[in-house]
Design a protein around this motif. Structure first.
Motif, PDB file in Angstrom:
ATOM      1  N   ASP A  44       6.779   7.214  -6.906  1.00  0.00           N
ATOM      2  CA  ASP A  44       5.569   7.978  -6.634  1.00  0.00           C
ATOM      3  C   ASP A  44       5.914   9.189  -5.770  1.00  0.00           C
ATOM      4  O   ASP A  44       6.609   9.070  -4.763  1.00  0.00           O
ATOM      5  CB  ASP A  44       4.560   7.086  -5.897  1.00  0.00           C
ATOM      6  N   LYS A  45       5.422  10.361  -6.170  1.00  0.00           N
ATOM      7  CA  LYS A  45       5.823  11.573  -5.460  1.00  0.00           C
ATOM      8  C   LYS A  45       5.259  11.648  -4.042  1.00  0.00           C
ATOM      9  O   LYS A  45       5.758  12.386  -3.204  1.00  0.00           O
ATOM     10  CB  LYS A  45       5.500  12.827  -6.284  1.00  0.00           C
ATOM     11  N   HIS A  46       4.238  10.865  -3.767  1.00  0.00           N
ATOM     12  CA  HIS A  46       3.691  10.841  -2.409  1.00  0.00           C
ATOM     13  C   HIS A  46       4.217   9.656  -1.600  1.00  0.00           C
ATOM     14  O   HIS A  46       3.748   9.399  -0.492  1.00  0.00           O
ATOM     15  CB  HIS A  46       2.161  10.809  -2.450  1.00  0.00           C
ATOM     16  N   GLY A  47       5.154   8.925  -2.155  1.00  0.00           N
ATOM     17  CA  GLY A  47       5.755   7.801  -1.434  1.00  0.00           C
ATOM     18  C   GLY A  47       4.895   6.557  -1.399  1.00  0.00           C
ATOM     19  O   GLY A  47       5.131   5.637  -0.606  1.00  0.00           O
ATOM     20  N   LYS A  48       3.898   6.510  -2.290  1.00  0.00           N
ATOM     21  CA  LYS A  48       2.979   5.369  -2.322  1.00  0.00           C
ATOM     22  C   LYS A  48       3.697   4.100  -2.810  1.00  0.00           C
ATOM     23  O   LYS A  48       4.466   4.135  -3.755  1.00  0.00           O
ATOM     24  CB  LYS A  48       1.824   5.701  -3.278  1.00  0.00           C
ATOM     25  N   VAL A  49       3.428   2.982  -2.147  1.00  0.00           N
ATOM     26  CA  VAL A  49       4.025   1.709  -2.578  1.00  0.00           C
ATOM     27  C   VAL A  49       2.974   0.638  -2.874  1.00  0.00           C
ATOM     28  O   VAL A  49       3.306  -0.463  -3.308  1.00  0.00           O
ATOM     29  CB  VAL A  49       5.022   1.142  -1.523  1.00  0.00           C
ATOM     30  N   ASP A  50       1.702   0.970  -2.615  1.00  0.00           N
ATOM     31  CA  ASP A  50       0.650  -0.024  -2.866  1.00  0.00           C
ATOM     32  C   ASP A  50      -0.137   0.341  -4.115  1.00  0.00           C
ATOM     33  O   ASP A  50      -0.034   1.445  -4.642  1.00  0.00           O
ATOM     34  CB  ASP A  50      -0.287  -0.165  -1.651  1.00  0.00           C
ATOM     35  N   ASP A  51      -0.891  -0.608  -4.608  1.00  0.00           N
ATOM     36  CA  ASP A  51      -1.652  -0.387  -5.836  1.00  0.00           C
ATOM     37  C   ASP A  51      -2.791  -1.396  -5.911  1.00  0.00           C
ATOM     38  O   ASP A  51      -2.793  -2.402  -5.200  1.00  0.00           O
ATOM     39  CB  ASP A  51      -0.725  -0.559  -7.050  1.00  0.00           C
ATOM     40  N   TYR A  52      -3.739  -1.130  -6.806  1.00  0.00           N
ATOM     41  CA  TYR A  52      -4.804  -2.091  -7.063  1.00  0.00           C
ATOM     42  C   TYR A  52      -4.235  -3.243  -7.867  1.00  0.00           C
ATOM     43  O   TYR A  52      -3.329  -3.033  -8.678  1.00  0.00           O
ATOM     44  CB  TYR A  52      -5.953  -1.409  -7.815  1.00  0.00           C
ATOM     45  N   PRO A  53      -4.731  -4.472  -7.655  1.00  0.00           N
ATOM     46  CA  PRO A  53      -4.172  -5.618  -8.396  1.00  0.00           C
ATOM     47  C   PRO A  53      -4.303  -5.455  -9.913  1.00  0.00           C
ATOM     48  O   PRO A  53      -5.357  -5.041 -10.403  1.00  0.00           O
ATOM     49  CB  PRO A  53      -4.992  -6.808  -7.905  1.00  0.00           C
ATOM     50  N   TYR A  54      -3.231  -5.798 -10.626  1.00  0.00           N
ATOM     51  CA  TYR A  54      -3.206  -5.799 -12.086  1.00  0.00           C
ATOM     52  C   TYR A  54      -4.200  -6.848 -12.562  1.00  0.00           C
ATOM     53  O   TYR A  54      -4.117  -8.010 -12.147  1.00  0.00           O
ATOM     54  CB  TYR A  54      -1.786  -6.138 -12.544  1.00  0.00           C
ATOM     55  N   GLY A  55      -5.143  -6.484 -13.404  1.00  0.00           N
ATOM     56  CA  GLY A  55      -6.154  -7.423 -13.876  1.00  0.00           C
ATOM     57  C   GLY A  55      -7.335  -7.576 -12.935  1.00  0.00           C
ATOM     58  O   GLY A  55      -8.190  -8.423 -13.139  1.00  0.00           O
ATOM     59  N   GLY A  56      -7.382  -6.778 -11.883  1.00  0.00           N
ATOM     60  CA  GLY A  56      -8.518  -6.791 -10.961  1.00  0.00           C
ATOM     61  C   GLY A  56      -8.338  -7.740  -9.794  1.00  0.00           C
ATOM     62  O   GLY A  56      -7.377  -8.483  -9.726  1.00  0.00           O
ATOM     63  N   GLY A  57      -9.270  -7.689  -8.853  1.00  0.00           N
ATOM     64  CA  GLY A  57      -9.179  -8.518  -7.651  1.00  0.00           C
ATOM     65  C   GLY A  57      -9.353  -7.670  -6.408  1.00  0.00           C
ATOM     66  O   GLY A  57      -9.314  -6.440  -6.481  1.00  0.00           O
ATOM     67  N   ALA A  58      -9.560  -8.339  -5.262  1.00  0.00           N
ATOM     68  CA  ALA A  58      -9.840  -7.618  -4.020  1.00  0.00           C
ATOM     69  C   ALA A  58      -8.556  -7.169  -3.338  1.00  0.00           C
ATOM     70  O   ALA A  58      -7.503  -7.774  -3.520  1.00  0.00           O
ATOM     71  CB  ALA A  58     -10.637  -8.510  -3.083  1.00  0.00           C
ATOM     72  N   GLY A  59      -8.640  -6.099  -2.565  1.00  0.00           N
ATOM     73  CA  GLY A  59      -7.528  -5.645  -1.737  1.00  0.00           C
ATOM     74  C   GLY A  59      -6.455  -4.918  -2.513  1.00  0.00           C
ATOM     75  O   GLY A  59      -6.619  -4.591  -3.685  1.00  0.00           O
ATOM     76  N   MET A  60      -5.352  -4.638  -1.817  1.00  0.00           N
ATOM     77  CA  MET A  60      -4.239  -3.895  -2.400  1.00  0.00           C
ATOM     78  C   MET A  60      -2.994  -4.772  -2.401  1.00  0.00           C
ATOM     79  O   MET A  60      -2.842  -5.653  -1.564  1.00  0.00           O
ATOM     80  CB  MET A  60      -3.954  -2.645  -1.565  1.00  0.00           C
ATOM     81  N   LEU A  61      -2.121  -4.490  -3.357  1.00  0.00           N
ATOM     82  CA  LEU A  61      -0.849  -5.210  -3.450  1.00  0.00           C
ATOM     83  C   LEU A  61       0.299  -4.225  -3.350  1.00  0.00           C
ATOM     84  O   LEU A  61       0.138  -3.044  -3.654  1.00  0.00           O
ATOM     85  CB  LEU A  61      -0.734  -5.917  -4.811  1.00  0.00           C
ATOM     86  N   MET A  62       1.472  -4.715  -2.983  1.00  0.00           N
ATOM     87  CA  MET A  62       2.662  -3.879  -3.088  1.00  0.00           C
ATOM     88  C   MET A  62       3.053  -3.814  -4.559  1.00  0.00           C
ATOM     89  O   MET A  62       3.036  -4.820  -5.265  1.00  0.00           O
ATOM     90  CB  MET A  62       3.802  -4.439  -2.241  1.00  0.00           C
ATOM     91  N   GLN A  63       3.411  -2.624  -5.010  1.00  0.00           N
ATOM     92  CA  GLN A  63       3.779  -2.409  -6.413  1.00  0.00           C
ATOM     93  C   GLN A  63       5.066  -3.156  -6.778  1.00  0.00           C
ATOM     94  O   GLN A  63       5.975  -3.267  -5.965  1.00  0.00           O
ATOM     95  CB  GLN A  63       4.064  -0.934  -6.664  1.00  0.00           C
ATOM     96  N   ALA A  64       5.141  -3.569  -8.018  1.00  0.00           N
ATOM     97  CA  ALA A  64       6.332  -4.270  -8.515  1.00  0.00           C
ATOM     98  C   ALA A  64       7.554  -3.342  -8.565  1.00  0.00           C
ATOM     99  O   ALA A  64       8.657  -3.746  -8.179  1.00  0.00           O
ATOM    100  CB  ALA A  64       6.050  -4.850  -9.902  1.00  0.00           C
ATOM    101  N   GLN A  65       7.371  -2.129  -9.054  1.00  0.00           N
ATOM    102  CA  GLN A  65       8.522  -1.249  -9.339  1.00  0.00           C
ATOM    103  C   GLN A  65       9.430  -0.972  -8.124  1.00  0.00           C
ATOM    104  O   GLN A  65      10.648  -1.188  -8.222  1.00  0.00           O
ATOM    105  CB  GLN A  65       8.018   0.059 -10.004  1.00  0.00           C
ATOM    106  N   PRO A  66       8.885  -0.500  -6.972  1.00  0.00           N
ATOM    107  CA  PRO A  66       9.812  -0.240  -5.860  1.00  0.00           C
ATOM    108  C   PRO A  66      10.473  -1.513  -5.324  1.00  0.00           C
ATOM    109  O   PRO A  66      11.647  -1.475  -4.911  1.00  0.00           O
ATOM    110  CB  PRO A  66       8.944   0.417  -4.776  1.00  0.00           C
ATOM    111  N   VAL A  67       9.764  -2.632  -5.368  1.00  0.00           N
ATOM    112  CA  VAL A  67      10.345  -3.903  -4.911  1.00  0.00           C
ATOM    113  C   VAL A  67      11.497  -4.292  -5.841  1.00  0.00           C
ATOM    114  O   VAL A  67      12.589  -4.645  -5.385  1.00  0.00           O
ATOM    115  CB  VAL A  67       9.277  -5.027  -4.868  1.00  0.00           C
ATOM    116  N   TYR A  68      11.259  -4.162  -7.144  1.00  0.00           N
ATOM    117  CA  TYR A  68      12.290  -4.538  -8.113  1.00  0.00           C
ATOM    118  C   TYR A  68      13.521  -3.639  -7.991  1.00  0.00           C
ATOM    119  O   TYR A  68      14.656  -4.114  -8.013  1.00  0.00           O
ATOM    120  CB  TYR A  68      11.728  -4.504  -9.540  1.00  0.00           C
TER     121      TYR A  68
END
Ligand code: 4HQ
Length: 148
Positions: A44-68
């Motif tokens: 992400d060009k802004h250095g973002k590492v969080d995202d909305y949950p895949y398939g919906g749900g409350a809150g934010m999650l850490m993205q899979a891609q940078p962790v992987y």
């Protein structure tokens, strides 16, 4: 024994352990400790590492891609077997005890994964995590303290 900590706050790990007996053990080369900044691997060009949950749900999650990608960086730079043990610290895990400590101490490399927000995208956890470990039945703001 080499510890590799995947985290958004590497200075917490390094500076938090430096004054302790763990710091002295690294100085004497009895163990090694490296902290990998997950944010360094975001596309992400802004250095973002969080995202909305895949398939919906409350809150934010850490993205899979940078962790992987942070995980792949560690795996490519260790000389042990292809599949190192990856500990994800989470209150949903098995409560840590001395028997687990003794068993994990036999590994040549140990990867510790620290989450933030509401956790990490399940798709990368399913792919890389070998052990889910909790330090106790309470909810912290991040995985760094349990990893330490
Ligand atoms: N957290 N034992 C939530 C913990 C925890 C615990 C770590 C909070 C992971 C996402 N980890 N993040 N208790 O409370 O290990």
């Amino acid at each position: 024994m080499k510890f590799h900590v995947l985290t958004l706050f590497p200075e917490m790990i390094l500076r938090g352990l430096e004054p302790s007996i763990i710091g002295r053990a690294t100085e004497k080369n009895l163990i090694s400790l490296d902290a990998v900044n997950i944010r360094d691997y975001t596309l992400d060009k802004h250095g973002k590492v969080d995202d909305y949950p895949y398939g919906g749900g409350a809150g934010m999650l850490m993205q899979a891609q940078p962790v992987y990608d942070a995980y792949l960086h560690v795996v490519e730079n260790i000389r042990t077997r292809q599949r190192p043990r990856v500990i994800y610290v989470t209150p949903q895990g098995k409560v840590f005890n001395q028997a687990m400590a003794k068993e994990m101490a036999m590994e040549h490399d140990l990867i510790l994964l620290c989450g933030h927000y509401e956790g990490i995208d399940e798709r990368v956890l399913e792919e890389i995590v070998t052990d889910y470990v909790s330090i106790g039945d309470y909810v912290l703001t991040g995985g760094e303290l349990p990893a330490m």
